[in-house]
Design a protein around this motif. Structure first.
Motif, mmCIF file in Angstrom:
data_model
loop_
_atom_site.group_PDB
_atom_site.id
_atom_site.type_symbol
_atom_site.label_atom_id
_atom_site.label_comp_id
_atom_site.label_asym_id
_atom_site.label_seq_id
_atom_site.Cartn_x
_atom_site.Cartn_y
_atom_site.Cartn_z
ATOM 1 N N ASN A 259 18.659 -100.783 2.823
ATOM 2 C CA ASN A 259 17.204 -100.608 2.834
ATOM 3 C C ASN A 259 16.836 -99.384 2.016
ATOM 4 O O ASN A 259 17.661 -98.490 1.799
ATOM 5 C CB ASN A 259 16.691 -100.477 4.262
ATOM 6 C CG ASN A 259 15.182 -100.589 4.352
ATOM 7 O OD1 ASN A 259 14.510 -100.995 3.395
ATOM 8 N ND2 ASN A 259 14.628 -100.228 5.492
ATOM 9 N N GLU A 260 15.582 -99.354 1.559
ATOM 10 C CA GLU A 260 15.035 -98.211 0.815
ATOM 11 C C GLU A 260 13.676 -97.849 1.421
ATOM 12 O O GLU A 260 12.636 -98.056 0.811
ATOM 13 C CB GLU A 260 14.892 -98.552 -0.667
ATOM 14 C CG GLU A 260 16.197 -98.721 -1.415
ATOM 15 C CD GLU A 260 16.984 -97.421 -1.555
ATOM 16 O OE1 GLU A 260 16.349 -96.333 -1.465
ATOM 17 O OE2 GLU A 260 18.202 -97.490 -1.746
ATOM 18 N N GLN B 114 31.261 -103.528 -0.890
ATOM 19 C CA GLN B 114 31.253 -102.132 -1.313
ATOM 20 C C GLN B 114 30.636 -101.971 -2.690
ATOM 21 O O GLN B 114 29.954 -100.977 -2.971
ATOM 22 C CB GLN B 114 32.684 -101.571 -1.314
ATOM 23 C CG GLN B 114 32.761 -100.072 -1.528
ATOM 24 C CD GLN B 114 31.980 -99.305 -0.469
ATOM 25 O OE1 GLN B 114 32.101 -99.566 0.723
ATOM 26 N NE2 GLN B 114 31.171 -98.339 -0.899
ATOM 27 N N ALA B 115 30.821 -102.976 -3.556
ATOM 28 C CA ALA B 115 30.243 -102.914 -4.896
ATOM 29 C C ALA B 115 28.720 -102.880 -4.826
ATOM 30 O O ALA B 115 28.067 -102.124 -5.561
ATOM 31 C CB ALA B 115 30.712 -104.099 -5.730
ATOM 32 N N ILE B 116 28.144 -103.689 -3.941
ATOM 33 C CA ILE B 116 26.687 -103.703 -3.789
ATOM 34 C C ILE B 116 26.201 -102.396 -3.180
ATOM 35 O O ILE B 116 25.160 -101.865 -3.568
ATOM 36 C CB ILE B 116 26.255 -104.910 -2.940
ATOM 37 C CG1 ILE B 116 26.570 -106.219 -3.686
ATOM 38 C CG2 ILE B 116 24.768 -104.842 -2.609
ATOM 39 C CD1 ILE B 116 26.281 -107.464 -2.880
ATOM 40 N N VAL B 117 26.951 -101.864 -2.228
ATOM 41 C CA VAL B 117 26.589 -100.570 -1.632
ATOM 42 C C VAL B 117 26.595 -99.479 -2.697
ATOM 43 O O VAL B 117 25.669 -98.657 -2.779
ATOM 44 C CB VAL B 117 27.553 -100.223 -0.478
ATOM 45 C CG1 VAL B 117 27.326 -98.779 -0.015
ATOM 46 C CG2 VAL B 117 27.364 -101.177 0.686
ATOM 47 N N ILE C 258 23.497 -97.157 -4.006
ATOM 48 C CA ILE C 258 23.538 -95.689 -4.008
ATOM 49 C C ILE C 258 23.151 -95.149 -5.386
ATOM 50 O O ILE C 258 22.466 -94.131 -5.503
ATOM 51 C CB ILE C 258 24.942 -95.199 -3.599
ATOM 52 C CG1 ILE C 258 25.205 -95.536 -2.122
ATOM 53 C CG2 ILE C 258 25.090 -93.703 -3.839
ATOM 54 C CD1 ILE C 258 26.621 -95.265 -1.681
ATOM 55 N N GLN C 259 23.563 -95.852 -6.433
ATOM 56 C CA GLN C 259 23.275 -95.403 -7.789
ATOM 57 C C GLN C 259 21.816 -95.621 -8.196
ATOM 58 O O GLN C 259 21.188 -94.751 -8.796
ATOM 59 C CB GLN C 259 24.188 -96.125 -8.787
ATOM 60 C CG GLN C 259 23.966 -95.695 -10.239
ATOM 61 C CD GLN C 259 24.887 -96.415 -11.200
ATOM 62 O OE1 GLN C 259 25.762 -97.198 -10.786
ATOM 63 N NE2 GLN C 259 24.716 -96.155 -12.487
ATOM 64 N N HIS C 260 21.253 -96.787 -7.829
ATOM 65 C CA HIS C 260 19.941 -97.153 -8.349
ATOM 66 C C HIS C 260 18.807 -97.120 -7.319
ATOM 67 O O HIS C 260 17.637 -97.083 -7.704
ATOM 68 C CB HIS C 260 20.006 -98.553 -8.966
ATOM 69 C CG HIS C 260 20.940 -98.665 -10.126
ATOM 70 N ND1 HIS C 260 20.649 -98.133 -11.359
ATOM 71 C CD2 HIS C 260 22.163 -99.253 -10.234
ATOM 72 C CE1 HIS C 260 21.645 -98.389 -12.197
ATOM 73 N NE2 HIS C 260 22.576 -99.053 -11.535
#
Length: 383
Positions: A116-117, A178-181, A185-187
């Protein structure tokens, strides 16, 4: 043995008054004990299960999904705290408590956030939010959109927010998760809930976006919902379609579809059963490939969806919610603004449209960059 010794050694039996008093005292104590149990009924197996499930629901803000409830029940069955019959009764109690029906069984609120954001709108209220439906494995599509029409810094004077809407993969591996996480985190542009990401769940995915806006960004001016294979001329949308007019409310536009009947062909991708939608005609709706609406409608549509028969055809379902709200989708200023097919590329044509369909990520980057180089060579004709 002397009489006095016999009298002292033999226990005295209570008379009838004493026995009556003892019986009444016992009854009163028993009733008090039962009252304590009822008032603090964690001792009752059914209540143990019911209370624990409801406490979990509260912790999730009513986002506890059915599979988690079943897991809790199974644990209590194994531990002996409830039996299988009670198990079924408790599931029924929970369903009754939450007023679950067939049309709300897959309500978006039942699914917890995986990503979530919530702070995207914390500083200011944006002018436009882009809700982009995309599958979890479509990393290249997300990257292409970030480099092109989904850039959040595309306009200095206008705030645009980009959000990718994801469910979960059917076969989610630890590496993929983990790739999506890491990508998030990056974007900071991914919203993901714990529902299966399929075509038939597009309605859930869109309502997830509506609910997010209503919860975390209710003051946004406009919202665009679109798909990951779309070319979107964000600059034309903002500067020529939205910005020149006063802020609107109850506004909904896109590729307007009127007079469409349900497809009763069971082999069709857009099949609609008579039982699910008995009507002969759909109300007017806008193609789910790309539509734009005023921010105030996000909450209204989401709330209306709670009492509307859920359909798997997302754009049709949103159209029905709008009809129930008394909101009529309107045609865009130019019929050619929104397109449900791929428009043959030319700089001047793409400089005067909002959407074009069926783009691969590499094509999206190629044509976007070409348009940025040549758009000033084309004159945008007045409407």
């Amino acid at each position: 043995m002397s009489p006095w010794r016999r009298r002292l050694c033999i226990p005295l039996l209570p008379n009838w008054r004493t026995r009556h008093l003892m019986f009444n005292s016992f009854v009163i104590l028993a009733l008090l004990f039962l009252m304590v149990i009822v008032l603090n009924n964690r001792w009752i197996p059914n209540h143990i299960m019911y209370k624990e499930i409801m406490e979990m629901d509260s912790a999730y803000s009513f986002q506890l999904k059915e599979s988690e409830t079943v897991k809790v029940l199974q644990k209590l069955v194994v531990s002996g705290r409830v039996n299988q019959t009670e198990n079924q009764k408790l599931l029924a109690i929970r369903a009754s408590k939450r007023n679950t029906s067939n049309r709300a069984a897959h309500h978006v609120g039942y699914y917890s956030y995986l990503i979530n954001e919530p702070n995207k709108c914390q500083r200011t209220s944006p002018f436009l939010i882009l809700l982009i439906a995309v599958e979890p494995q479509q990393l290249n599509a997300r990257e292409a959109i970030r480099q092109t029409w989904g850039k959040e810094d595309l306009f200095l004077e206008i705030q645009v927010i980009r959000l990718f809407l994801l469910g979960r993969e059917a076969k989610l591996t630890t590496n993929n998760k983990q790739a999506i996480v890491n990508e998030s985190i990056q974007h900071h542009d991914i919203i993901q809930q714990d529902f299966l990401d399929t075509y038939n769940n597009l309605t859930i995915k869109t309502l997830m976006g509506m609910h997010w806006i209503a919860t975390f960004c209710p003051n946004v001016s406009y919202v665009m919902k679109t798909d990951s294979d779309m070319f979107v001329n964000t600059e034309y949308l903002i500067k020529k379609l939205l910005k020149p007019v006063a802020p609107k409310t109850k506004y909904f536009t896109g590729y307007l579809m009127k007079g469409y009947a349900p497809n009763r062909n069971k082999d069709s991708k857009w099949y609609m059963s008579q039982e699910l939608y008995p009507g002969d005609m759909y109300p007017p709706f806008c193609s789910g490939t790309g539509y734009v609406f005023s921010g105030d409608l996000a909450e209204k549509i989401f709330k209306m969806s709670l009492s509307t028969q859920r359909l798997h055809l997302e754009d049709v379902f949103i159209g029905i919610c709008l009809a129930n709200l008394g909101v009529n989708p309107v045609s865009p200023p130019k019929v050619s603004d929104f397109n449900i097919w791929r428009v043959s590329y030319s700089d001047c044509v793409y400089n005067q449209l909002v959407t074009s369909h069926e783009f691969q990520p590499s094509e999206l980057v190629k044509y976007w960059n070409q348009l940025q180089k040549n758009k000033n060579l084309c004159v945008i004709h007045p409407k």
